[in-house]
Design an enzyme around this catalytic site. Structure first.
Site, PDB file in Angstrom:
ATOM      1  N   CYS B  43       0.825  -1.207   0.000  1.00  0.00           N
ATOM      2  CA  CYS B  43       0.000   0.000   0.000  1.00  0.00           C
ATOM      3  C   CYS B  43       0.865   1.266   0.000  1.00  0.00           C
ATOM      4  CB  CYS B  43      -0.935  -0.011   1.215  1.00  0.00           C
ATOM      5  SG  CYS B  43      -2.486  -0.907   0.898  1.00  0.00           S
ATOM      6  N   ASN B 154      -1.444 -14.986  -9.302  1.00  0.00           N
ATOM      7  CA  ASN B 154      -2.197 -15.827  -8.368  1.00  0.00           C
ATOM      8  C   ASN B 154      -3.190 -14.902  -7.672  1.00  0.00           C
ATOM      9  OD1 ASN B 154      -0.284 -17.777  -9.048  1.00  0.00           O
ATOM     10  ND2 ASN B 154       0.947 -17.411  -7.218  1.00  0.00           N
ATOM     11  N   HIS B 167      -1.591  -7.920  -7.216  1.00  0.00           N
ATOM     12  CA  HIS B 167      -0.239  -7.991  -7.764  1.00  0.00           C
ATOM     13  C   HIS B 167      -0.114  -9.184  -8.693  1.00  0.00           C
ATOM     14  CE1 HIS B 167      -0.050 -10.887  -4.449  1.00  0.00           C
ATOM     15  NE2 HIS B 167       0.985 -11.439  -5.053  1.00  0.00           N
TER      16      HIS B 167
END
Lengths: 343, 343
Positions: B43, B154, B167
């Site tokens: 973040c 994933n 991500h």
């Protein structure tokens, strides 16, 4: 520095993390412990809830077919992946190829006792399971449509088991699976070049170094393979060359029962009863006796998730070097397991 | 009767259950919805908790390197599967083969917004992610030690994601993975025989029959592949032949952003936000421009468990015929998704 290791049998590369290697306690998982309680179609008294018996071992001759009194039953899978009736109907579908899903899909109910496991069952009864595999393979091979018979076990929900009661499965296939074909062919190439079985060579080297050996008895050796795909992966190999599971003298099965129980007890002690799969790797139908392929059992505990990288590449990332896995498994205190079980 | 289908690209056989086919509601799974709340190293404000930036897109030129104000960051994986420093050190280990685990392992932080996904992000920002993949592949290819660069994602814990923040990852490998080599070689054999790309032929046939087509835009088509390994597996293919992801005109990436968002929205609507993996399949380094390999993206939702049978044989059992999966995905009401998201 991580290591890239090549599995000499399959040619598959594996990434072994050596820096931050994961120990048994580092894996988050659920213990596989039968809860019992609910309705179980595999428990004694519910024989009518499964398809009819294909095979059963009953100590008492007066016991009734499809009734109680069995030690082990083999039945057709109620929800089979393949259908037993019909012909293959090989055909093109535009540019694609298909055939009917012909095959056999059977369930070996290993024990009447819902709460047992292959690690806790008496040796004689584990031997029965191994004989049932053999009996069913020999029978299924008589169906000329089948080219490969795969015996496997899913233990625990995380490993794909949908029922808790101890069971394993057989699937007879109309084609030799590509992964099996590749493994057998690679062994043939090795033999062709060296006049030696690659697995016999592996056993020789592993016994010499000892660092990946987990256990050994008169007929079997268990090792953590050099290029283990998964943490705590184990292979059980007959020490004398044999190319198929079903063609062995009876002493082999009693020795295998001891080795299998020993291996699964070590797994339960070190990893606190993890979910696992095991698969018997044996020669395809019609190639049973040969010098190049060495039958064996592969045990893979379910500790990590297979993710995008593995699906994309066929590479595996194994966070526990097999040397460390073997050490933990070799040094497991089996006496503790026996004590815990007796409580 | 189940069907056995052959994947024409890889030669892999799949069992497709047709009798008791599973519909979207039949799969038990957890919804992937970011919870937020805890500390997140990805973040904004926590830039110092990751390795330094390799690449970042910042709309404001005055923003500081490794500071806030970014739309996308690429950093080295803090726990890399492979190490970047050193040489390959290829060597024998008795009869085995190994080398140092040299490679690159990078993380693409797709957005500063912890709660977004590739299905909900604005198109322009998804395009940024696709450009970041391209930029990183082009840069990593300059390192002559690397032979293949795998881009994958994933999504959700069940699919192997350890962090919630959106991500994806890149891994550069010192060898071409066997599964990639096989796929490329099979395509070459097809081309050698027919002077046509196998994927171009697949696209032509799928557009003709239409039954496995999910969506289409000016540059891309999405299909449920004929021999899908997994329920609701999807392939995104460029309609005009191209052999590598990174060598394309900019219009391709904006078109792909729209196709990817569309596909992932359909997946979210039909399966209620499942975990999934996606992988970019592209040509190996040094073989970027060719007539036989057709780059594409494979998306596999995580709905079933891979168990002993699959591990033993490389065969997959898919309980949902791709024709049905395609119909559900094609008919998904995306308007519902947009409404839910706005709430």
């Amino acid at each position: 520095m991580p290591e890239l290791r090549k599995d000499s049998v399959t040619g598959r590369w594996v990434i072994i993390s050596t820096d931050r290697s994961k120990r048994p306690g580092d894996f988050i998982r659920e213990r596989v412990v039968a809860k019992g309680g609910g309705f179980c179609p595999f428990c004694p008294g519910n024989e009518s809830k499964t398809p009819p018996e294909i095979l059963a071992y009953r100590p008492n001759d007066k016991a009734v077919h499809n009734g109680e009194g069995w030690n082990l039953r083999v039945v057709a899978n109620k929800f089979p992946a393949l259908g037993i009736e019909g012909d293959l109907g090989r055909q093109a579908d535009g540019m694609f190829d298909k055939m009917n899903g012909i095959g056999a899909h059977e369930v070996v109910i290993e024990t009447p006792n819902h709460m047992e496991t292959l690690a806790t069952m008496p040796l004689k009864r584990i031997e029965d399971v191994l004989w049932a595999f053999r009996d069913r393979i020999l029978d299924l091979k008589q169906d000329r449509r089948f080219k490969y018979i795969m015996v496997f076990k899913n233990h625990g929900e995380a490993a794909g088991a949908s029922l808790e009661h101890p069971h394993s499965q057989l699937i007879a296939l109309p084609i030799v699976p590509r992964r099996v074909r590749e493994e057998v062919d690679n062994c043939w190439h090795y033999y062709d070049e060296k006049e030696r079985c690659i697995f016999c060579d592996i056993i020789r080297q592993e016994r010499d170094t000892g660092e990946r050996v987990i256990g050994e008895n008169e007929h079997f050796i268990s090792i953590a393979p050099y290029a283990s795909r998964f943490p705590f992966e184990m292979w059980l190999l007959p020490k004398v060359h044999g190319s198929s599971y079903e063609n062995n003298q009876s002493s082999i099965y009693s020795s295998l029962a001891r080795m299998l129980k020993d291996t699964l007890m070590r797994l339960d002690v070190v990893l606190d009863r993890p979910a696992y799969n095991f698969m018997i790797h044996t020669s395809p139908v019609g190639e049973e006796i040969n010098d190049h392929y060495h039958w064996h059992i592969e045990v893979i505990p379910k500790l990590t998730k297979v993710a995008g990288f593995e699906w994309g590449t066929g590479f595996y990332i194994n966070p526990t070097p097999p040397e460390e896995a073997a050490r933990f498994l070799r040094e497991a205190r089996l006496s503790e397991f026996v004590l815990t079980e007796k409580k």
